[in-house]
Enzyme design. Structure first.
Site, PDB file in Angstrom:
ATOM      1  N   TYR A  52       0.821  -1.212   0.000  1.00 35.02           N
ATOM      2  CA  TYR A  52       0.000   0.000   0.000  1.00 35.02           C
ATOM      3  C   TYR A  52       0.856   1.265   0.000  1.00 35.02           C
ATOM      4  CZ  TYR A  52      -4.046  -2.989   1.017  1.00 35.02           C
ATOM      5  OH  TYR A  52      -5.025  -3.955   0.959  1.00 35.02           O
TER       6      TYR A  52
ATOM      7  N   LYS B   4       3.656 -15.227   2.208  1.00 37.28           N
ATOM      8  CA  LYS B   4       3.544 -16.017   0.974  1.00 37.28           C
ATOM      9  C   LYS B   4       4.978 -16.328   0.560  1.00 37.28           C
ATOM     10  CE  LYS B   4       1.216 -17.808  -2.465  1.00 37.28           C
ATOM     11  NZ  LYS B   4       0.268 -18.930  -2.350  1.00 37.28           N
TER      12      LYS B   4
ATOM     13  N   ASP C 160      -2.918 -17.875   1.686  1.00 38.27           N
ATOM     14  CA  ASP C 160      -4.078 -18.572   1.099  1.00 38.27           C
ATOM     15  C   ASP C 160      -4.583 -19.650   2.052  1.00 38.27           C
ATOM     16  OD1 ASP C 160      -1.636 -19.817   0.630  1.00 38.27           O
ATOM     17  OD2 ASP C 160      -2.095 -20.424  -1.425  1.00 38.27           O
TER      18      ASP C 160
ATOM     19  N   ASP D 195      -5.282  -6.628   5.922  1.00 42.04           N
ATOM     20  CA  ASP D 195      -6.496  -5.947   5.451  1.00 42.04           C
ATOM     21  C   ASP D 195      -7.537  -6.994   5.052  1.00 42.04           C
ATOM     22  OD1 ASP D 195      -8.224  -3.985   4.541  1.00 42.04           O
ATOM     23  OD2 ASP D 195      -7.183  -3.694   2.624  1.00 42.04           O
TER      24      ASP D 195
ATOM     25  N   ASP E 124     -11.097  -8.559   7.411  1.00 43.07           N
ATOM     26  CA  ASP E 124     -12.493  -8.553   6.944  1.00 43.07           C
ATOM     27  C   ASP E 124     -13.089  -9.954   7.073  1.00 43.07           C
ATOM     28  OD1 ASP E 124     -12.296  -5.847   6.084  1.00 43.07           O
ATOM     29  OD2 ASP E 124     -13.546  -6.263   4.320  1.00 43.07           O
TER      30      ASP E 124
END
Ligand code: IPM
Ligand code: MG
Length: 354
Positions: A143, A190, A222, A246, A250
């Protein structure tokens, strides 16, 4: 009697409604415990673009820096969607986090027994317990990495980038928190694909050497997304780079029943922390008085905690619990005694006791 300066950044969409409800609760805390909260309303996001042409005015940054804490609603909406990336409302949110050095974002996901029916997970899965603390690195990674377009806008890129220092300081936060919890850190990366993840993993392991009493494991993002819905009870502290945190926060919020329930605190190098719901500005329901203010009210509780007002924070959390166990529900929470946003704020304020 203590006096505290709180900056309120209501923002856009449902932001003004949910922060108004949280302010109602803060006022009741002030009366009940004899504190004076001086509230300073400033603009951030789309409302700031409308007035000043920029999503993060200098006066907003200055006021936040001079405060004891910042309460934020949410930013963004379709009205500003067509603007270039650098003047979008979201840029203001990223900017204030950066300006205040807020590198650590804590997003606790807990199940309220009263709301078990609102969770999409089966009862037997929930029965194992859900109490996950997502620790999200907030001012680094993709970001904030180098970005741009090439070939006349036909190609675009963003860059995931982390330094050892950035990983070290967020890893310490995660391990310190784990010590006060179930002493388990799961670090998300990852590393099977990304070199930045390999650095992340190596530094997290180095920091872990100072925390032999805390159990550390690593998980690919994942797999983490899958495990979180398969059996969330396996997680205690979930340590995440910015983007993975992020996304997974959620997901974690929906496990608890509604994204309208999860608060977050962002802490860093300055005195003032920033406290906000993890959800967005929900422009589709803005102005209808049907938003759920609980996440913002719980964010206000985190703000109180951060200002050294632990018993006041517990009083707010207990008030939310009492509101729910008395059967009150905003529309997102399903069946029960239905109330709108403003009424929910008034009721929860009413449940605040010394
Ligand atoms: C959040 C939000 C923000 C983020 C957006 C609005 C920039 O999704 O706080 O999770 O990505 O951090
Ligand atoms: Mg988000």
């Amino acid at each position: 009697m203590s006096k505290k300066k709180i900056v309120v950044l209501a923002g856009d969409g449902i932001g003004p409604e949910i922060t108004a409800a949280a302010v109602e609760v803060l006022k009741k805390v002030g009366e009940t415990f004899g504190h004076e909260f001086e509230l300073d309303y400033k603009l951030l996001g789309g409302c700031a673009i409308d007035k000043f042409g920029v999503p993060l005015p200098d006066e907003t940054v200055a006021a936040c820096k001079a405060s004891d804490g910042v309460l934020l609603g949410a930013v963004g909406g379709p009205k500003w969607d067509a603007l270039p990336a650098d003047v979008r409302p979201e840029k203001g949110l990223l900017g204030i986090r950066k300006a205040l050095g807020l590198f650590a974002n804590l997003r606790p996901a807990v199940i309220y027994p009263e709301l078990a029916d609102a969770s999409p997970l089966k009862k037997e899965v929930l029965a194992r317990g859900v109490n996950v603390m997502v620790v999200r690195e907030l001012i680094g990674g993709i970001y904030f990495g180098p970005r741009g377009t090439k070939e006349d806008g036909k190609v675009a890129y963003d860059t995931e980038i982390y330094s050892e220092d950035e990983v070290r300081r967020i890893a310490k936060v995660a391990f310190d928190l784990a010590r006060g919890r179930r002493k388990k850190v799961t670090s998300v990366d990852k590393a099977n694909v990304l070199v930045s993840s390999r650095l992340w993993r190596r530094v997290v392991e180095e920091v872990h050497e100072d925390y032999p009493d805390v159990e550390l494991s690593h998980i690919y993002v994942d797999n983490a997304a899958m495990q979180l819905v398969r059996d969330p009870s396996q997680f205690d502290v979930l340590l995440c780079p910015n983007m993975f945190g992020d996304i997974l926060s959620d997901e974690a919020s929906q496990i608890t029943g509604s994204i309208g329930l999860l608060p977050s605190s962002s802490l860093g190098t300055e005195k003032a922390g920033l406290f906000e719901p993890i959800h967005g500005s929900a422009p589709d329901i803005a102005g209808k008085d049907i938003a759920n203010p609980i996440a913002t009210i719980l964010a206000a509780a985190m703000l109180l905690d951060n200002m050294g007002m632990g018993k006041e924070a517990r009083a707010v959390e207990n008030a939310v619990g009492a509101f729910l166990s008395d059967g009150w529900r905003t529309p997102d929470l399903g069946k029960g005694k239905q109330v709108g946003c403003a009424e929910a704020g008034r009721l929860i304020a009413g449940y605040v006791h010394a």
